[in-house]
Design a protein around this motif. Sequence first.
Motif, PDB file in Angstrom:
ATOM      1  N   GLY A   1      -4.316  -7.918   3.470  1.00 43.75           N
ATOM      2  CA  GLY A   1      -3.534  -6.714   3.197  1.00 43.75           C
ATOM      3  C   GLY A   1      -2.594  -6.888   2.028  1.00 43.75           C
ATOM      4  O   GLY A   1      -2.432  -5.984   1.201  1.00 43.75           O
ATOM      5  N   ILE A   2      -1.944  -8.059   1.923  1.00 47.94           N
ATOM      6  CA  ILE A   2      -1.049  -8.320   0.795  1.00 47.94           C
ATOM      7  C   ILE A   2      -1.834  -8.328  -0.506  1.00 47.94           C
ATOM      8  O   ILE A   2      -1.414  -7.751  -1.523  1.00 47.94           O
ATOM      9  CB  ILE A   2      -0.319  -9.662   1.018  1.00 47.94           C
ATOM     10  N   LEU A   3      -3.013  -8.979  -0.486  1.00 48.77           N
ATOM     11  CA  LEU A   3      -3.856  -8.994  -1.680  1.00 48.77           C
ATOM     12  C   LEU A   3      -4.286  -7.589  -2.062  1.00 48.77           C
ATOM     13  O   LEU A   3      -4.260  -7.215  -3.246  1.00 48.77           O
ATOM     14  CB  LEU A   3      -5.082  -9.877  -1.433  1.00 48.77           C
ATOM     15  N   ARG A   4      -4.670  -6.806  -1.068  1.00 51.13           N
ATOM     16  CA  ARG A   4      -5.104  -5.436  -1.345  1.00 51.13           C
ATOM     17  C   ARG A   4      -3.972  -4.614  -1.956  1.00 51.13           C
ATOM     18  O   ARG A   4      -4.196  -3.827  -2.880  1.00 51.13           O
ATOM     19  CB  ARG A   4      -5.589  -4.786  -0.057  1.00 51.13           C
ATOM     20  N   ALA A   5      -2.749  -4.800  -1.449  1.00 55.18           N
ATOM     21  CA  ALA A   5      -1.608  -4.089  -2.018  1.00 55.18           C
ATOM     22  C   ALA A   5      -1.444  -4.432  -3.488  1.00 55.18           C
ATOM     23  O   ALA A   5      -1.261  -3.546  -4.338  1.00 55.18           O
ATOM     24  CB  ALA A   5      -0.336  -4.424  -1.231  1.00 55.18           C
ATOM     25  N   HIS A   6      -1.553  -5.724  -3.834  1.00 57.52           N
ATOM     26  CA  HIS A   6      -1.390  -6.124  -5.232  1.00 57.52           C
ATOM     27  C   HIS A   6      -2.524  -5.589  -6.105  1.00 57.52           C
ATOM     28  O   HIS A   6      -2.288  -5.173  -7.245  1.00 57.52           O
ATOM     29  CB  HIS A   6      -1.305  -7.644  -5.326  1.00 57.52           C
ATOM     30  N   LEU A   7      -3.741  -5.603  -5.581  1.00 57.96           N
ATOM     31  CA  LEU A   7      -4.864  -5.088  -6.370  1.00 57.96           C
ATOM     32  C   LEU A   7      -4.711  -3.604  -6.651  1.00 57.96           C
ATOM     33  O   LEU A   7      -5.218  -3.098  -7.656  1.00 57.96           O
ATOM     34  CB  LEU A   7      -6.185  -5.356  -5.629  1.00 57.96           C
ATOM     35  N   LEU A   8      -4.006  -2.885  -5.770  1.00 58.39           N
ATOM     36  CA  LEU A   8      -3.755  -1.458  -5.963  1.00 58.39           C
ATOM     37  C   LEU A   8      -2.478  -1.195  -6.756  1.00 58.39           C
ATOM     38  O   LEU A   8      -2.078  -0.052  -6.933  1.00 58.39           O
ATOM     39  CB  LEU A   8      -3.664  -0.757  -4.602  1.00 58.39           C
ATOM     40  N   GLY A   9      -1.831  -2.251  -7.228  1.00 63.23           N
ATOM     41  CA  GLY A   9      -0.620  -2.089  -8.016  1.00 63.23           C
ATOM     42  C   GLY A   9       0.622  -1.840  -7.193  1.00 63.23           C
ATOM     43  O   GLY A   9       1.634  -1.374  -7.732  1.00 63.23           O
ATOM     44  N   ARG A  10       0.579  -2.163  -5.891  1.00 58.68           N
ATOM     45  CA  ARG A  10       1.731  -1.982  -5.020  1.00 58.68           C
ATOM     46  C   ARG A  10       2.458  -3.312  -4.821  1.00 58.68           C
ATOM     47  O   ARG A  10       1.865  -4.373  -4.888  1.00 58.68           O
ATOM     48  CB  ARG A  10       1.314  -1.489  -3.639  1.00 58.68           C
TER      49      ARG A  10
END
Length: 291
Positions: A53-62
């Motif tokens: 989830g943390i990785l996904r947030a970063h990949l989405l620019g969050r």
Amino acid sequence: FATRLAPQSLLPEGEEAFPLEALPLLEEPGVALAAEITRWPQVVAGEEGLLEGILRAHLLGRRAEAHGAGASYAKLAALAAAGLDADHEALTAEEVLNRLRLGFWTMLRHSSLRPDLPALLEGLPLPPSPRLLLTTDGAAPSFYAREGFPGLLRRVSAWAGPIEALRLATLNPATFLALDGLLGGLAPGRLADFLLLEAPDAFAPLAVYVGGELVAREGRLLEPLPAPPWRKASLGFVRAPFGDPDRYLLGSAPVLRLENAVITRQTREASEGVAAFLLDPPGAGPGRSPG
């Protein structure tokens, strides 16, 4: 807006009930932050779902924010290595400095629930770090009526001056959320949302503009608040599998005991006689309940 990656409560069905693919809010354009990961020990332990989830947030620019209450310096370092960008749980000036040393955007908290700001400011050096932000985190409505963010700004202004206080509430948060191209300053092409103050240290606004339009003056709204575009949620009851299908009968009940202003403990209390809870009582229409 900010959204969670996992439920706050440690429920046995937590991960199964809230799989990451069932949380599409990270992809909503109005969401800028994966917020308050209260399960930071699981992040330190390498729990796959939270790391994903943390990785996904970063990949989405969050950004992704921790709730690192009680975390040691070594464990805070592990949270930083896992990709968490910020934390709001510092209780002392030294805890603030530890978070800043590890690269965290660090929120200085003050509210009716956690009146931490005086202790935090007492030992911090000047000038303030550009990675410091202000937050209330769990304030009662009466706190906002009595003090609110103008009160926080006055406290920081007494420590570092009004301009630095305003930075902690405007430019620094906008930069943290990677929105400083739209917010946190007045310039061509940015959103025309701003306050007019009588003076830099008079933090209660004379006027509030949203999208370049005057919406409030001297504490009075001139335009109605817009309704958030909530999606319609589908909610329902699970019926009791015994007796009258509209009632739950309990011999004992789970109780939340308030230990202090922050901590609750779960206990079970025996009911006096039989406790009955009526679902969908006769004559109670939508949005109503019996007297």
